[in-house]
Design a protein around this motif. Structure first.
Motif, mmCIF file in Angstrom:
data_model
loop_
_atom_site.group_PDB
_atom_site.id
_atom_site.type_symbol
_atom_site.label_atom_id
_atom_site.label_comp_id
_atom_site.label_asym_id
_atom_site.label_seq_id
_atom_site.Cartn_x
_atom_site.Cartn_y
_atom_site.Cartn_z
ATOM 1 N N MET A 226 -5.337 7.994 22.244
ATOM 2 C CA MET A 226 -4.127 7.171 22.151
ATOM 3 C C MET A 226 -3.337 7.177 23.465
ATOM 4 S SD MET A 226 -4.484 5.997 19.155
ATOM 5 C CE MET A 226 -2.965 5.029 19.108
ATOM 6 N N ARG A 229 -4.520 4.587 26.558
ATOM 7 C CA ARG A 229 -4.730 3.182 26.256
ATOM 8 C C ARG A 229 -3.763 2.258 26.978
ATOM 9 N NH1 ARG A 229 -6.410 2.774 19.908
ATOM 10 N NH2 ARG A 229 -8.027 4.366 20.034
ATOM 11 N N THR A 267 -11.745 -7.480 17.899
ATOM 12 C CA THR A 267 -12.797 -6.829 17.115
ATOM 13 C C THR A 267 -12.216 -5.554 16.557
ATOM 14 O OG1 THR A 267 -14.175 -7.501 18.981
ATOM 15 C CG2 THR A 267 -15.248 -6.230 17.250
ATOM 16 N N SER A 268 -12.613 -5.200 15.345
ATOM 17 C CA SER A 268 -11.910 -4.082 14.719
ATOM 18 C C SER A 268 -12.105 -2.758 15.450
ATOM 19 C CB SER A 268 -12.290 -3.946 13.245
ATOM 20 O OG SER A 268 -13.580 -3.417 13.120
ATOM 21 N N VAL A 270 -12.391 -2.296 18.813
ATOM 22 C CA VAL A 270 -12.073 -2.412 20.237
ATOM 23 C C VAL A 270 -10.564 -2.485 20.418
ATOM 24 C CG1 VAL A 270 -12.318 -3.836 22.318
ATOM 25 C CG2 VAL A 270 -14.238 -3.621 20.724
ATOM 26 N N PRO A 272 -7.428 -3.869 21.883
ATOM 27 C CA PRO A 272 -7.247 -5.202 22.480
ATOM 28 C C PRO A 272 -6.707 -5.164 23.908
ATOM 29 C CG PRO A 272 -6.259 -5.077 20.283
ATOM 30 C CD PRO A 272 -6.579 -3.670 20.702
ATOM 31 N N ARG B 209 -12.143 2.321 7.922
ATOM 32 C CA ARG B 209 -11.799 0.977 8.408
ATOM 33 C C ARG B 209 -11.271 0.148 7.243
ATOM 34 N NH1 ARG B 209 -16.325 -1.016 12.834
ATOM 35 N NH2 ARG B 209 -16.866 1.045 13.619
ATOM 36 N N VAL B 240 1.948 -2.641 13.183
ATOM 37 C CA VAL B 240 1.101 -2.282 14.319
ATOM 38 C C VAL B 240 1.786 -1.206 15.153
ATOM 39 C CG1 VAL B 240 0.141 -3.118 16.507
ATOM 40 C CG2 VAL B 240 -0.085 -4.505 14.442
ATOM 41 N N GLU B 244 0.570 2.877 15.782
ATOM 42 C CA GLU B 244 0.461 3.520 17.100
ATOM 43 C C GLU B 244 1.330 4.781 17.179
ATOM 44 O OE1 GLU B 244 2.596 1.797 20.350
ATOM 45 O OE2 GLU B 244 0.856 1.920 21.672
ATOM 46 N N ALA B 247 -0.041 7.635 15.082
ATOM 47 C CA ALA B 247 -1.247 8.207 15.688
ATOM 48 C C ALA B 247 -0.877 9.078 16.884
ATOM 49 C CB ALA B 247 -2.198 7.092 16.113
ATOM 50 N N LEU B 248 0.077 8.625 17.675
ATOM 51 C CA LEU B 248 0.533 9.428 18.824
ATOM 52 C C LEU B 248 1.147 10.738 18.354
ATOM 53 C CD1 LEU B 248 1.996 6.592 21.059
ATOM 54 C CD2 LEU B 248 0.276 8.251 21.810
ATOM 55 N N VAL B 255 -7.380 8.917 16.308
ATOM 56 C CA VAL B 255 -7.121 7.624 16.938
ATOM 57 C C VAL B 255 -6.969 6.598 15.823
ATOM 58 C CG1 VAL B 255 -8.190 7.950 19.200
ATOM 59 C CG2 VAL B 255 -9.598 7.208 17.269
ATOM 60 N N ALA B 256 -6.067 5.648 16.024
ATOM 61 C CA ALA B 256 -5.868 4.570 15.060
ATOM 62 C C ALA B 256 -5.678 3.287 15.857
ATOM 63 C CB ALA B 256 -4.657 4.847 14.176
ATOM 64 N N THR B 257 -6.421 2.259 15.481
ATOM 65 C CA THR B 257 -6.440 1.033 16.282
ATOM 66 C C THR B 257 -6.308 -0.202 15.413
ATOM 67 O OG1 THR B 257 -8.025 2.134 17.735
ATOM 68 C CG2 THR B 257 -7.757 -0.245 18.032
ATOM 69 N N VAL B 258 -5.476 -1.123 15.858
ATOM 70 C CA VAL B 258 -5.485 -2.467 15.288
ATOM 71 C C VAL B 258 -6.215 -3.329 16.322
ATOM 72 C CG1 VAL B 258 -4.137 -4.429 14.492
ATOM 73 C CG2 VAL B 258 -3.324 -2.102 14.074
ATOM 74 N N GLY B 259 -7.478 -3.646 16.055
ATOM 75 C CA GLY B 259 -8.293 -4.377 17.020
ATOM 76 C C GLY B 259 -8.288 -5.875 16.809
ATOM 77 N N THR B 278 -6.832 -5.607 11.136
ATOM 78 C CA THR B 278 -7.745 -4.518 10.786
ATOM 79 C C THR B 278 -7.170 -3.182 11.264
ATOM 80 O OG1 THR B 278 -8.936 -4.819 12.870
ATOM 81 C CG2 THR B 278 -9.823 -5.945 10.935
ATOM 82 N N ASP B 280 -8.542 0.768 12.182
ATOM 83 C CA ASP B 280 -9.725 1.613 12.460
ATOM 84 C C ASP B 280 -9.185 2.999 12.772
ATOM 85 O OD1 ASP B 280 -11.619 3.064 14.117
ATOM 86 O OD2 ASP B 280 -12.717 1.205 14.398
ATOM 87 N N ARG B 282 -9.894 7.170 13.051
ATOM 88 C CA ARG B 282 -10.966 8.159 13.255
ATOM 89 C C ARG B 282 -10.401 9.545 13.500
ATOM 90 N NH1 ARG B 282 -15.684 4.684 16.429
ATOM 91 N NH2 ARG B 282 -14.875 2.659 15.787
#
Lengths: 411, 411
Positions: A226, A229, A267-268, A270, A272, B209, B240, B244, B247-248, B255-259, B278, B280, B282
């Motif tokens: 995190m 990024r 993409t879920s 990746v 952005p 996911r 969103v 973030e 996750a931080l 890690v957590a992502t909105v891709g 989405t 994601d 992990r």
């Protein structure tokens, strides 16, 4: 009036829903011809002008007095409603018909108008009708613009029977207009929310529209911690939230909207790296609108800087607000008072033909409520009682300005 | 080893950039055949298994000892790099070749493997190779899955010469594997950032996911005051940002992502009423990952409630973390110590064949740095010095486990 309005909606009735009546098409031509016919039946002198606007004149005895114009636009968006524009056209025509029948010849000329185009729904240009009457549009533009099928505005004009060759750039321009009054549906929910039947428009908002492009670094969503990024979407999200907050703090009538946001190759799994979004900012006060915009963009740049992102902003549109005339607005309010229609002042957040007239003559708009604020949709609706109240208000004001004397000081 | 790696990248070299070597295609078949040929040259017993994996065996004298498997996958994503998977395949094969030449027959059997498929880049299923070896995949799945051109996995298998009819559901399953060790590029930037040459993987993260659908009310951007909106994008933006932040706060390795985020019918002058994005998430720890997810979704629902939005969440994937073996990992670290390669422990944020082996035998992964963390791209790159360091580390550990005795306690 209600019957005629319903009848008008049959021109361009769309099998996929609502009304689709685009400039210079067959249904458009039929609608304008039907209006000319009706106007003539009502005893108004009616004809097309050089670009396809339709006027219905009730001549006044004192020809030195400048005429009052009242109407709206006859075209629609694709699958639009029955009321947007059409209501103002029909109401103004029927108002003059009623006044003539009831009171005979006015002192001041009154003219109903059905503007040929306002929405920009066929060609990439709006206000073709009111623009020509006020001088803001010129024929030179017609050769450059084409519809999605590739037909130019010029060709479409000719095919519809409007060959303005040799008439100069502004063949439909009108000088010496005394005032312009437009009756229209609100296309919003404020009147409903405040339990008012009539809206008196204070001003038509100015607009600034921008596109914002935010770039960071696209990365593996799993292997990029995190703290390492440069997430363009996380950055854009912060910017969207800030836009809303600042608009709420600024208070009415400012509105700011992010209506479009796209994550490039989203993409879920990746992070952005590339996001684009739009900003649409509106206010009735030009300096306030600019200041807000500058403050907002400054803060967006701060967000980008803090996050290691780059930000690129492009201004797509900047239209100034157009104030409505205080004198006419007061007269509208007084009319409502007289017949006990609850009324309120409010800005128009949407553009209208009245904004073309505002800079050249005293102008005013009368709003009636829109159920659920819906417009540009087959679901667009206004209760019959409200349509009638708006109509009666317009008749009252037109009577004062056409037959009465006090209006002569106002306009 | 570097030369052979470069040569392998010619199979499936894509005119549009990088390497495109998909399961059961011509370039894939050529690559696997070339590997068999090379393995045989190196003195390893080499053949395809029933689903297209290629093994290169260096038989040990003590046949009671369970073999150590080492390798990676030969397939790529479209326009992928030369190193992802290929590096581990080539390094393991060359390592065995070197050990045989230098030390002769080992005590314990060592096998190099080139898994036929891992990426899921042709058919909607990943780990077809390691899945068959470990029993996680079965042939029954082959008839149901098709590539974008409509060719089923079963047809593709047969066309490539792998007709497994009559061999049961798991014709390539291997029992009694002693250990699995995989050398791979990091596909992230942590090793580079921390100035380390070798990464010893602690665990392969689990993943959750989800798809989140936020609904509000689409409205006119001009006529709808800020206080009267149910803006789905403003709501999603807040979600969103919160993702973030949480996750931080949770800290590494979460890690957590909105891709992906899409605004349905996004238009610059319409308040968005419908947004989908989405999530994601992990982590190397299953309970921590679930707890984070539950906390996050609870907070997302609070945001929706506060804003008058509806929120709908669908879980698309839930894979548990797979821990790597401490004993092997310590042996890798000791090897790095011995030859002064700076090393560190880190999680693998991406999935690998090792995660299929982790549950059935002691498994470990060795990472080398990826320049700029780039992968799944023609720009994927690792410095030759680092490729060599990884190779030497692998050789060292394979020597200990194959020829030395201390490994016998570990696996």
């Amino acid at each position: 009036m209600l019957e005629v309005l319903e009848e008008l909606s049959s021109y361009g009735a769309d099998p996929e829903g609502g009304v689709t009546r685009l400039l210079y098409t067959e249904s458009w031509l039929q609608a304008q011809r039907a209006l000319i016919s009706k106007m003539q039946q009502l005893g108004l002198e009616s004809a097309f002008d050089a670009v396809g606007n339709v006027f219905g004149k009730l001549s006044g005895s004192q020809i030195a007095l400048k005429p009052v114009l009242t109407g709206s636009h006859v075209d629609t968006v694709k699958n639009g409603g029955k009321y947007d524009g059409a209501y103002g056209v029909v109401a103004s025509m029927m108002a003059l018909g009623y006044l003539k029948a009831a009171y005979g010849e006015p002192k001041r000329t009154l003219e109903a108008v059905s503007f040929c185009e306002e929405e920009g729904s066929r060609f990439p240009l709006a206000y073709w009708g009111s623009g020509h009457v006020t001088g803001a549009r010129s024929l030179a533009q017609a050769a450059e613009l084409a519809d999605p099928a590739g037909v130019t505005l010029l060709e479409a004009m000719r095919q519809a029977g409007f060959n303005a060759a040799g008439l100069g750039e502004h063949p439909a321009k009108r000088e010496q207009i005394g005032a312009y009054i437009e009756l229209h549906i609100e296309q919003g929910s404020v009147l409903t929310y405040r339990h008012k039947q009539i809206g008196v428009v204070t001003a038509i908002v100015g607009q600034i529209r921008l596109t914002v492009h935010v770039t960071g670094s696209s990365n593996h969503a799993g292997t990029t911690p995190m703290t390492m990024r440069r997430d363009a979407l996380a950055g854009a999200a912060e910017m969207v939230t800030l836009t809303e907050q600042m608009a709420l703090e600024a208070g009415e009538p400012l509105v700011a909207t992010v209506g479009r946001l796209e994550v490039r190759r989203g993409t879920s799994n990746v992070v952005p790296g590339d996001v684009t979004f739009t900003l649409d900012i509106r206010h009735t006060d030009e300096p306030e609108m600019r200041t807000f915009c500058v403050r907002l963009l400054t803060k967006l740049e701060e967000i980008a800087l803090r996050r290691g992102l780059t930000i690129e902003t492009v201004e797509n549109l900047h239209a100034s607000p157009v104030a409505m005339h205080e004198g006419i607005s007061a007269a509208i309010e007084a009319a409502c008072e007289a017949v006990s229609f609850p009324s309120m002042r409010l800005p128009s957040g949407a553009g209208h033909d009245a904004q073309l007239f505002g800079p050249i003559c005293p102008s005013a708009m009368i709003f009636v409520p829109s159920v659920a604020g819906i417009s540009h949709s087959p679901a667009e609706f206004t209760e019959a009682g409200d349509l009638v109240a708006g109509f009666q208000t317009l008749v009252h004001v037109l009577y004062q300005f056409g037959y009465g004397g006090e209006a002569d000081e106002i306009i």
